[in-house]
Design a protein around this motif. Sequence first.
Motif, PDB file in Angstrom:
ATOM      1  N   PHE A  82       0.847  -1.191   0.000  1.00  0.00           N
ATOM      2  CA  PHE A  82       0.000   0.000   0.000  1.00  0.00           C
ATOM      3  C   PHE A  82       0.887   1.247   0.000  1.00  0.00           C
ATOM      4  O   PHE A  82       2.072   1.183   0.296  1.00  0.00           O
ATOM      5  N   SER A  83       0.294   2.372  -0.403  1.00  0.00           N
ATOM      6  CA  SER A  83       1.012   3.660  -0.508  1.00  0.00           C
ATOM      7  C   SER A  83       2.202   3.575  -1.463  1.00  0.00           C
ATOM      8  O   SER A  83       3.198   4.266  -1.290  1.00  0.00           O
ATOM      9  N   GLN A  84       2.086   2.742  -2.501  1.00  0.00           N
ATOM     10  CA  GLN A  84       3.214   2.560  -3.410  1.00  0.00           C
ATOM     11  C   GLN A  84       3.431   3.728  -4.366  1.00  0.00           C
ATOM     12  O   GLN A  84       4.504   3.844  -4.968  1.00  0.00           O
ATOM     13  N   ASN A  85       2.444   4.583  -4.528  1.00  0.00           N
ATOM     14  CA  ASN A  85       2.569   5.667  -5.508  1.00  0.00           C
ATOM     15  C   ASN A  85       2.984   7.000  -4.893  1.00  0.00           C
ATOM     16  O   ASN A  85       2.972   8.025  -5.575  1.00  0.00           O
ATOM     17  N   VAL A  86       3.349   7.012  -3.619  1.00  0.00           N
ATOM     18  CA  VAL A  86       3.813   8.249  -2.978  1.00  0.00           C
ATOM     19  C   VAL A  86       5.235   8.534  -3.454  1.00  0.00           C
ATOM     20  O   VAL A  86       6.109   7.676  -3.349  1.00  0.00           O
ATOM     21  N   GLU A  87       5.476   9.716  -3.989  1.00  0.00           N
ATOM     22  CA  GLU A  87       6.793  10.065  -4.525  1.00  0.00           C
ATOM     23  C   GLU A  87       7.288  11.374  -3.936  1.00  0.00           C
ATOM     24  O   GLU A  87       6.509  12.252  -3.561  1.00  0.00           O
ATOM     25  N   SER A  88       8.612  11.511  -3.871  1.00  0.00           N
ATOM     26  CA  SER A  88       9.234  12.718  -3.336  1.00  0.00           C
ATOM     27  C   SER A  88       9.113  13.874  -4.323  1.00  0.00           C
ATOM     28  O   SER A  88       9.057  13.677  -5.543  1.00  0.00           O
ATOM     29  N   VAL A  89       9.102  15.076  -3.757  1.00  0.00           N
ATOM     30  CA  VAL A  89       9.186  16.295  -4.560  1.00  0.00           C
ATOM     31  C   VAL A  89      10.517  16.970  -4.234  1.00  0.00           C
ATOM     32  O   VAL A  89      11.341  16.413  -3.511  1.00  0.00           O
ATOM     33  N   ASP A  90      10.721  18.139  -4.767  1.00  0.00           N
ATOM     34  CA  ASP A  90      11.992  18.845  -4.560  1.00  0.00           C
ATOM     35  C   ASP A  90      11.722  20.161  -3.832  1.00  0.00           C
ATOM     36  O   ASP A  90      11.755  21.234  -4.436  1.00  0.00           O
ATOM     37  N   PRO A  91      11.452  20.106  -2.526  1.00  0.00           N
ATOM     38  CA  PRO A  91      11.033  21.321  -1.806  1.00  0.00           C
ATOM     39  C   PRO A  91      12.104  22.405  -1.763  1.00  0.00           C
ATOM     40  O   PRO A  91      11.790  23.589  -1.678  1.00  0.00           O
ATOM     41  N   LEU A  92      13.380  22.006  -1.817  1.00  0.00           N
ATOM     42  CA  LEU A  92      14.470  22.981  -1.721  1.00  0.00           C
ATOM     43  C   LEU A  92      15.059  23.341  -3.084  1.00  0.00           C
ATOM     44  O   LEU A  92      15.975  24.162  -3.154  1.00  0.00           O
ATOM     45  N   GLU A  93      14.519  22.700  -4.159  1.00  0.00           N
ATOM     46  CA  GLU A  93      15.094  22.868  -5.491  1.00  0.00           C
ATOM     47  C   GLU A  93      16.603  22.638  -5.442  1.00  0.00           C
ATOM     48  O   GLU A  93      17.413  23.430  -5.916  1.00  0.00           O
ATOM     49  N   PHE A  94      16.949  21.504  -4.840  1.00  0.00           N
ATOM     50  CA  PHE A  94      18.345  21.187  -4.537  1.00  0.00           C
ATOM     51  C   PHE A  94      19.108  20.793  -5.796  1.00  0.00           C
ATOM     52  O   PHE A  94      18.655  19.985  -6.600  1.00  0.00           O
ATOM     53  N   THR A  95      20.287  21.379  -5.940  1.00  0.00           N
ATOM     54  CA  THR A  95      21.171  21.045  -7.063  1.00  0.00           C
ATOM     55  C   THR A  95      22.615  21.077  -6.586  1.00  0.00           C
ATOM     56  O   THR A  95      23.053  22.050  -5.979  1.00  0.00           O
ATOM     57  N   ASP A  96      23.342  19.985  -6.828  1.00  0.00           N
ATOM     58  CA  ASP A  96      24.803  20.028  -6.687  1.00  0.00           C
ATOM     59  C   ASP A  96      25.365  19.852  -8.085  1.00  0.00           C
ATOM     60  O   ASP A  96      25.310  20.750  -8.894  1.00  0.00           O
ATOM     61  N   SER A  97      25.893  18.693  -8.405  1.00  0.00           N
ATOM     62  CA  SER A  97      26.302  18.443  -9.784  1.00  0.00           C
ATOM     63  C   SER A  97      25.119  17.979 -10.634  1.00  0.00           C
ATOM     64  O   SER A  97      25.129  18.134 -11.858  1.00  0.00           O
ATOM     65  N   VAL A  98      24.105  17.407  -9.957  1.00  0.00           N
ATOM     66  CA  VAL A  98      22.914  16.899 -10.640  1.00  0.00           C
ATOM     67  C   VAL A  98      21.689  17.354  -9.856  1.00  0.00           C
ATOM     68  O   VAL A  98      21.698  17.361  -8.616  1.00  0.00           O
ATOM     69  N   ARG A  99      20.631  17.706 -10.540  1.00  0.00           N
ATOM     70  CA  ARG A  99      19.406  18.109  -9.867  1.00  0.00           C
ATOM     71  C   ARG A  99      18.821  16.925  -9.088  1.00  0.00           C
ATOM     72  O   ARG A  99      18.900  15.773  -9.517  1.00  0.00           O
TER      73      ARG A  99
END
Length: 304
Positions: A82-99
Amino acid sequence: MGWLTRSRQVDGGAEDKRPMDSEKKIRIPEGLWIKCSLCRQIVYRKEVEKAGKVCPKCNYHFPITVEERICQLSDPGSFEEFSQNVESVDPLEFTDSVRYTDRLKAAQKKTGLSDAIRIGECSIVGKPAVLGVFSFGFMGGSMGSVVGEKVVRAAERALEKRVPLVLVTSSGGARMQEGIFSLMQMARTSAAISRLHQASIPFFSVLTDPTFGGVTASFAMLGDIILAEPRSLIGFAGPRVIEQTIKQQLPEGFQRAEFLLSHGFLDMVVERGRLKETLSQLMCIFSSSGPSCKSLPVGGEGRE
């Protein structure tokens, strides 16, 4: 004709068509043998797989996938995610070498998972439970908002159904790309486990190699019974970081499961092949199933 250019003659001058020794090759199918990371021996892959991904020579426990872990612990066909479709977002718009969003997409493609944990209802030797399994292959099994949310949901489902919660961890800690949103999950998951304790619902924490950082510092060490696979590396900071900080040599086996067991941080070290049976026995002991069930001995190496 020089001897370097003459054909080999056999049986009255007939030219020998047999291949020279240097041309003889034995073809071995790829992937038939694997090298153990601990004893460095070459072992037959099928023999390792038959033993549940455990080296037959030194008992080293190879890493396994979430799917393999679920198959090993739950009864066939009983796991309902259950809850398999919950996905992360990018709240900080974090970027180092890759977004961060690109890292998430790459991890999802690599593992086939939406994030670093799968949760579901199942039965373990006929006993109902809620099971959560971490995937170290998904960004090091790091705990971000989604992982924390799923751990909380798993605890809430266990509370609702009044069945034991089993969480199998393999993590490098909090997910730095989510900053404070990730660190918040330490408090959220700990509070969810506390509600289970208050309701007398057992929580069994199974630590595998490696379990570190914010996961260790929160729910993973709050189990009613804390188990670990042999030689699992468990801690907050890694041994190299500690040595560099304190400028001292650490004891042999430091942060390995057996070391933690001898110092009272674990309740049991259990081999993978006995883990399902051990969990079933623990579920009996923590339930009111009757004297015959409670009298079952618990497998594995425990504290004296």
